[in-house]
Scaffold this motif. Structure first.
Motif, short mmCIF file in Angstrom:
data_model
loop_
_atom_site.label_atom_id
_atom_site.label_comp_id
_atom_site.label_asym_id
_atom_site.label_seq_id
_atom_site.Cartn_x
_atom_site.Cartn_y
_atom_site.Cartn_z
N SER A 38 2.72 6.20 5.66
CA SER A 38 1.42 6.84 5.47
C SER A 38 1.46 7.85 4.33
CB SER A 38 1.00 7.55 6.75
OG SER A 38 1.81 8.69 6.97
N GLU A 39 0.29 8.11 3.75
CA GLU A 39 0.18 9.13 2.70
C GLU A 39 0.61 10.49 3.24
OE1 GLU A 39 -3.35 9.39 0.39
OE2 GLU A 39 -3.66 7.22 0.36
N SER A 47 0.72 4.01 -2.91
CA SER A 47 0.38 5.39 -2.54
C SER A 47 1.45 6.36 -3.03
CB SER A 47 0.24 5.47 -1.01
OG SER A 47 0.41 6.79 -0.56
N ALA A 48 2.72 6.01 -2.82
CA ALA A 48 3.81 6.88 -3.23
C ALA A 48 3.82 7.09 -4.74
CB ALA A 48 5.15 6.31 -2.76
N GLN A 95 4.37 10.67 3.35
CA GLN A 95 4.90 10.72 1.99
C GLN A 95 4.72 12.12 1.40
OE1 GLN A 95 2.87 7.56 -0.07
NE2 GLN A 95 3.96 5.95 1.03
N LYS A 96 3.54 12.71 1.61
CA LYS A 96 3.27 14.05 1.09
C LYS A 96 4.16 15.08 1.79
CE LYS A 96 -0.28 17.36 -0.14
NZ LYS A 96 0.60 18.49 0.21
N MET A 116 1.24 9.42 -5.85
CA MET A 116 1.50 10.80 -5.43
C MET A 116 2.59 11.47 -6.26
SD MET A 116 2.22 11.72 -1.46
CE MET A 116 0.90 10.66 -0.89
N GLU A 163 0.83 -1.21 0.00
CA GLU A 163 0.00 0.00 0.00
C GLU A 163 0.87 1.27 0.00
OE1 GLU A 163 -2.67 -0.40 3.30
OE2 GLU A 163 -3.95 -1.85 2.25
N ALA A 164 1.97 1.23 0.73
CA ALA A 164 2.84 2.41 0.79
C ALA A 164 3.46 2.71 -0.57
CB ALA A 164 3.95 2.20 1.83
N SER A 182 0.31 -0.75 -10.06
CA SER A 182 0.31 0.69 -10.33
C SER A 182 0.05 0.97 -11.81
CB SER A 182 1.66 1.29 -9.92
OG SER A 182 1.77 2.62 -10.38
#
Length: 274
Positions: A230-231, A32-33, A234-235, A36, A28-29, A60
Motif C-alpha cells: 500500500s501507499e 506507487s513506490a 510505502q510512505k 513516491m 500498482e505497488a 513509470s
C-alpha cells in the motif's frame, strides 16, 4: 535518499521488496513506490512477478537509468547453461536491456560456486548486469566467493532485523566493504508484539516498524528492502529515514532476542550463530 557505493554503483539504502506480490497488485505497488521517490526495486525469478515489475518500469515516468533493479537466479538453476537461460527469461520479462544487480538467490547444496560466479561475471561483462552478488551466504561461503574465487561481490542479501543478529556476518562484510541487504527487515510483521519497540516508537512519534528500519539503516554498510503493497506502508517506510535513534534506544533494542529466524527452508545453508 542516502546511497551506499559498491562496485562503483550508488545504491539507494531503502528499496521496495516484492516477494509474494504478483500481477496487478505488484504492478500498482511498484508504480506507487516509484512515484513516491523509491529508486531501488527488488525482484527474483522465483517471485513470478518480473513481468509485472517490468510493466511498471515501462509505465513509470522515471527513466530506467535512475532505477536500481535487482533480480536473482533460483538455486536450482545454478549450472552455467541454466543461469544463462534464467537470465534471458528474467531480462525479457523485466523488459530491460540490463539489471543493476544479478544475484544468486540461495546457495545450492551441490553447486559449483566458481562456475556459477564465472557465468554471472560473463553476463556482467556482456552488459547484462552492472554488478553481481549473492543472497543467503553465511561467512564461510562468502569467504569462498570473495577470497578463494575472487569474485567482485556487490552485496549479500540476507534476513536481518531487530530480532535476528547478524554480527559475525556483518563484521566480515564491513571489513570487505560489501553491503548487507536486509530482507524481511520488519520481521514479517511480528514487531508490534514487543513492548520495548512500542516504547521507543512512542518516544519518537513513530511506529515499531519505523524504529526497526531506522535501526538497520543507521548501520554502516546496511541496506533494507521491506515489502510494502500500500501507499501508506510505502510512505511509512520512507519516513523511517527521518527517525534518529539515541543510545538508550539502541541499548533497549540490543536486549531483544536475536535468534528469531523466520526464513529457513530445507535447502538453506548452515547458518552462522549471531
Amino acid at each position: 535518499m542516502e546511497t551506499i557505493k559498491t562496485q562503483g554503483i550508488e545504491v539507494p539504502r531503502l528499496g521496495l521488496g516484492t516477494f509474494k506480490m504478483q500481477g496487478k497488485d505488484c504492478h500498482e505497488a511498484v508504480l506507487s513506490a516509484l512515484g513516491m521517490g523509491y529508486r531501488h526495486i527488488d525482484t527474483a525469478e522465483m517471485y513470478a512477478n518480473e513481468d509485472a515489475v517490468g510493466d511498471a518500469l515501462q509505465d513509470s515516468d522515471v527513466p530506467r537509468d535512475q532505477i536500481h533493479l535487482t533480480t536473482k537466479v533460483w538455486w536450482q538453476n545454478l549450472a552455467p547453461d541454466a543461469i544463462r537461460k534464467a537470465f534471458d527469461q528474467s531480462r525479457r520479462k523485466l523488459k530491460t536491456d540490463y539489471v543493476d544487480f544479478y544475484l544468486i538467490h540461495w546457495p545450492a547444496p551441490d553447486m559449483n560456486l566458481g562456475a556459477a560466479l564465472e557465468t554471472l561475471l560473463r553476463i556482467k561483462d556482456e552488459g547484462g548486469a552492472r554488478a553481481i552478488g549473492v543472497c543467503n551466504f553465511p561467512v564461510a561461503l562468502l569467504q569462498q566467493a570473495v577470497e578463494e574465487i575472487g569474485a567482485p561481490i556487490a552485496c549479500n542479501q540476507v534476513e536481518y532485523h531487530v530480532l535476528l543478529g547478524q554480527a559475525k556476518l556483518l563484521a566480515y562484510m564491513q571489513e570487505k566493504c560489501i553491503p548487507l541487504t536486509a530482507y524481511a527487515p520488519l520481521a514479517q510483521g511480528r514487531l508490534a508484539s514487543f513492548p520495548e519497540l512500542q516504547q521507543i516508537a512512542e518516544k519518537h512519534g513513530a511506529t515499531a516498524a519505523q524504529i526497526a528500519l531506522a535501526w538497520l539503516l543507521e548501520q554502516d554498510c546496511v541496506m533494507a528492502i521491506p515489502k510494502a503493497r500500500s501507499e501508506a506502508s510505502q510512505k511509512s517506510n520512507l519516513d523511517a529515514l527521518k527517525v534518529r535513534l539515541d543510545q538508550d534506544d539502541r541499548a533497549m533494542i540490543a536486549k531483544l532476542p536475536k535468534d528469531q529466524r523466520f526464513v529457513n527452508p530445507g535447502f538453506a545453508p548452515q547458518w552462522d550463530e549471531g
